[in-house]
Design a protein around this motif. Structure first.
Motif, short mmCIF file in Angstrom:
data_model
loop_
_atom_site.label_atom_id
_atom_site.label_comp_id
_atom_site.label_asym_id
_atom_site.label_seq_id
_atom_site.Cartn_x
_atom_site.Cartn_y
_atom_site.Cartn_z
N GLY A 96 0.83 -1.32 -0.02
CA GLY A 96 0.14 -0.01 0.21
C GLY A 96 0.76 1.23 -0.01
O GLY A 96 0.31 2.33 -0.20
N LEU A 97 2.35 0.96 0.19
CA LEU A 97 3.16 2.35 0.50
C LEU A 97 4.06 2.36 -0.64
O LEU A 97 4.06 3.13 -1.76
N GLY A 98 4.93 1.40 -0.80
CA GLY A 98 5.78 1.07 -1.63
C GLY A 98 7.39 0.67 -0.69
O GLY A 98 7.30 0.30 0.28
N PRO A 99 8.45 0.81 -1.42
CA PRO A 99 9.60 0.45 -0.75
C PRO A 99 10.21 1.36 -0.05
O PRO A 99 9.99 2.60 -0.18
N GLY A 100 10.86 0.97 0.88
CA GLY A 100 11.66 1.92 1.92
C GLY A 100 12.79 1.71 2.51
O GLY A 100 13.54 0.63 2.21
N ARG A 101 13.85 2.57 2.95
CA ARG A 101 15.14 2.40 3.34
C ARG A 101 15.20 3.23 4.82
O ARG A 101 15.15 4.30 4.80
N TYR A 102 15.74 2.27 5.79
CA TYR A 102 15.81 2.68 7.04
C TYR A 102 17.41 2.31 7.39
O TYR A 102 17.72 1.15 7.42
N ARG A 103 18.31 3.30 8.04
CA ARG A 103 19.61 2.86 8.16
C ARG A 103 20.08 3.60 9.49
O ARG A 103 19.66 4.65 9.76
N GLN A 121 10.75 6.63 2.65
CA GLN A 121 9.82 5.66 2.52
C GLN A 121 8.89 6.27 1.51
O GLN A 121 8.05 7.43 1.29
N ASP A 122 8.51 5.58 0.21
CA ASP A 122 7.69 5.80 -0.67
C ASP A 122 6.56 5.81 -0.25
O ASP A 122 6.00 4.83 0.28
N LEU A 123 5.42 6.80 -0.70
CA LEU A 123 4.13 6.87 -0.41
C LEU A 123 3.42 6.65 -1.51
O LEU A 123 3.03 7.64 -2.09
N GLY A 124 3.16 5.64 -2.12
CA GLY A 124 2.54 5.30 -3.51
C GLY A 124 3.84 5.45 -4.46
O GLY A 124 4.90 5.10 -4.44
N ASN A 125 3.46 5.96 -5.91
CA ASN A 125 4.43 5.90 -6.90
C ASN A 125 5.36 7.10 -6.90
O ASN A 125 6.23 7.28 -7.63
N ASN A 126 4.61 8.35 -6.35
CA ASN A 126 5.37 9.66 -6.74
C ASN A 126 5.88 10.38 -5.49
O ASN A 126 6.81 11.14 -5.88
#
Length: 565
Positions: free
Chosen positions: A425-432, A458-463
């Motif tokens: 529902g959101l998309g890919p994310g990266r946490y470091r 963190q992606d919220l959808g496509n854009n």
């Protein structure tokens, strides 16, 4: 003639009227002598009835009573023939009759009258014609039962466990592939990121062609042939930046940056556990009295208005070997490398294609060694999870090899753990989370210290891609003690697939407690003018510059031009 035969003849003679005897009283008339009756023909049996064969022997016809002499003579002759010995032919016939009699043939079955009778007759006939089936072995299953299939799992829990294990393997494979196809996604300034930009084919510009389109059509076939035949992927980029401030003695600054970058992958390698040689060559030019990299000194800003964009001679700033191992779960990079490409990165961390102020394009609260001799090991032990470890020379410089200043007592260490989920529902994310330690060296003027940082996007959808970063360092290795930065990147704004809109804000605390805290905002819009040319106007607004009390607000207009081929 025997006595019995003679008695029968006399009896018949005495009874005859020829001897003058009177006729006796009429007696019941005997049936006239007749020839033996033929066996009456029986009517054909009915279709539904079966005629059973008769077991009884046929009765012999009774001998006729003689009425005249002729009849008596005939009877005597017949008796004589009966008593006389049989002829030779008759002996043979008697022998044949003495043989066992074969059973009589079964009478033919009546024709069936209905379809069911026909089917039954055909089934019976086929059963007689077909050979008897072979006897199955003792351990064979019954004919009406199918052999049992081996069980998939012992229980529902076993099935679930196997499915989960398979899904984890697929997720791990997908994570590894993502790490390879979208390496780091930390910065557009690393070699892999810039090669992706050059080789991107489906780029839609505001204009379909530009001033260098014809030159690029001459260069492109050579570049592709070089990559396909020798394994060498190469690209070039030229970027210029103009910044103009609203305060300061020198308010305008302009510089250019020419880059050549590439990867050579030896032919004959497979897609898994492959290696490659990477390199980056850079030349920087300053066009004004001061460079954009030092414009902040004109109005006392705690952070530089951009990273890089100063004067530097042509140099090989990176040269390293990259090797994947253990089915691509481990990647080792060794040589002259830039630590900023491996630790505490950010998707929008690039002064060449995204934000320009150092609060966004770098981390102002960290002290990393420059491009220097070092090694980094990156591991993907589980889906959506990675670990990155590194050891680097603390005395390295971008314009030198650094081999003459290697010192085991002056090193830079770094470690990072990362979580890279793809949230439904959101998309890919990266946490470091990153920890680093500087142990002396020229990069820190001989000082030692440590720091840590957390960053995410963190992606919220496509854009829409929001991002955040926090960093802290414990010594006076940098002017910034700690800072926060956050913002949002919007891809595909106004329906333009290759354009990017960025908005960010940052707050920082100076290491010198006598200085005031500083805040900054930045906005930019990157326009894809042609498939190979980008134009990026932007603006920075700096509140309360930490190193001066003469002004509380400074604006910086900026314009960037970039060409890739």
């Amino acid at each position: 003639m025997t006595a019995r035969s003679l008695g029968i003849a006399l009896t018949m003679l005495l009874a005859s009227p020829a001897f003058g005897q009177s006729e006796p009283e009429p007696a019941p008339a005997a049936p006239p002598p007749s020839a033996p009756k033929e066996k009456e023909k029986e009517p054909p049996p009915k279709p539904d009835e079966k005629k059973e064969p008769e077991e009884k022997e046929p009765e012999k016809p009774a001998a006729p009573t003689p009425e005249s002499a002729d009849d008596i003579d005939a009877a005597l002759e017949e008796i004589s023939e009966t008593e006389s010995p049989p002829a030779e032919d008759e002996k043979d016939d008697s022998k044949k009759q003495a043989e066992p009699v074969k059973p009589a043939a079964q009478p033919a079955k009546p024709p069936p009258e209905s379809g069911d009778d026909i089917d039954a007759a055909l089934d019976e006939s086929g059963a007689k014609d077909e050979p008897a089936p072979a006897k199955p072995p003792d351990d064979a299953p019954p004919p009406d039962e199918k052999p049992a299939k081996p069980p998939i799992a012992e229980s529902g829990e076993d099935v679930t466990a196997k499915l989960e294990e398979s899904e984890k393997a697929e997720d791990l494979k997908e994570t590894v592939e993502q790490e390879k196809t979208e390496p780091e996604k930390e910065s557009g300034d690393n070699v892999t990121g810039q090669l992706e930009e050059v080789e991107k084919t489906e780029v839609v510009g505001l204009l379909p062609h530009g001033p260098v389109s014809e030159l690029y059509q001459l260069w492109k076939p050579f570049r592709l042939k070089l990559r396909d035949e020798t394994g060498l992927a190469i690209g070039m980029a030229y970027t210029t930046l103009l910044q103009v401030a609203t305060s300061g003695d020198e308010r305008a600054a302009m510089a250019g940056d020419f880059d050549i970058f590439g990867k050579w992958r030896p032919p004959g390698q497979g897609d898994v556990d492959a290696g490659a040689l990477g390199f980056a060559v850079e030349d920087r030019q300053r066009f004004t009295t001061i460079s954009p990299n030092s414009l902040n000194e004109q109005f006392g800003s705690l952070w530089r208005t951009t990273h890089a964009f100063n004067a530097r001679d042509l140099s090989v700033v990176q040269l390293w070997w990259e090797q994947y191992l253990f089915e691509d779960h481990v990647r080792i990079t060794a040589g002259k490398i830039d630590p900023a490409n491996f630790y505490n990165g950010n998707r929008f961390q690039s002064q060449n294609v995204f934000f320009m102020n150092r609060a966004f394009s770098q981390n102002p609260a960290r002290k990393f060694s420059r491009q220097s001799i070092g090694v980094n090991v990156r591991m993907v032990p589980a889906p959506d999870f990675y670990v990155s470890l590194g050891l680097h020379d603390a005395n390295g410089k971008a314009t030198t090899t650094g081999l003459n200043k290697l010192d085991a007592d002056e090193l830079f260490y770094a470690a990072e753990i990362g979580y890279t989920p793809d949230i439904e529902g959101l998309g890919p994310g990266r946490y470091r989370f990153t920890y680093w330690n500087m142990n002396g060296g020229d990069a820190s003027s001989g000082e030692s210290g440590y720091g840590y940082a957390f960053s995410m996007e963190q992606d919220l959808g496509n854009n829409v891609v929001p991002f955040f970063r926090y960093a802290y360092q414990d010594r006076e290795l940098r002017d910034t003690k700690q800072f926060f930065a956050g913002g949002v990147g919007i891809t595909n704004p106004f329906g333009r697939a290759d354009d990017v809109l960025g908005i960010g804000a940052a707050w920082g605390q100076a290491e010198d407690k006598t200085l005031r805290d500083q805040t900054i905002t930045e906005v930019f819009y990157r326009l894809q003018l042609t498939p190979k040319i980008q134009l990026t106007p932007g603006y920075q607004l700096i509140f309360d510059p930490s190193k001066t009390t003469d002004t509380d607000l400074v604006g910086v207009f900026q314009f960037r031009f970039r060409l890739v081929f």
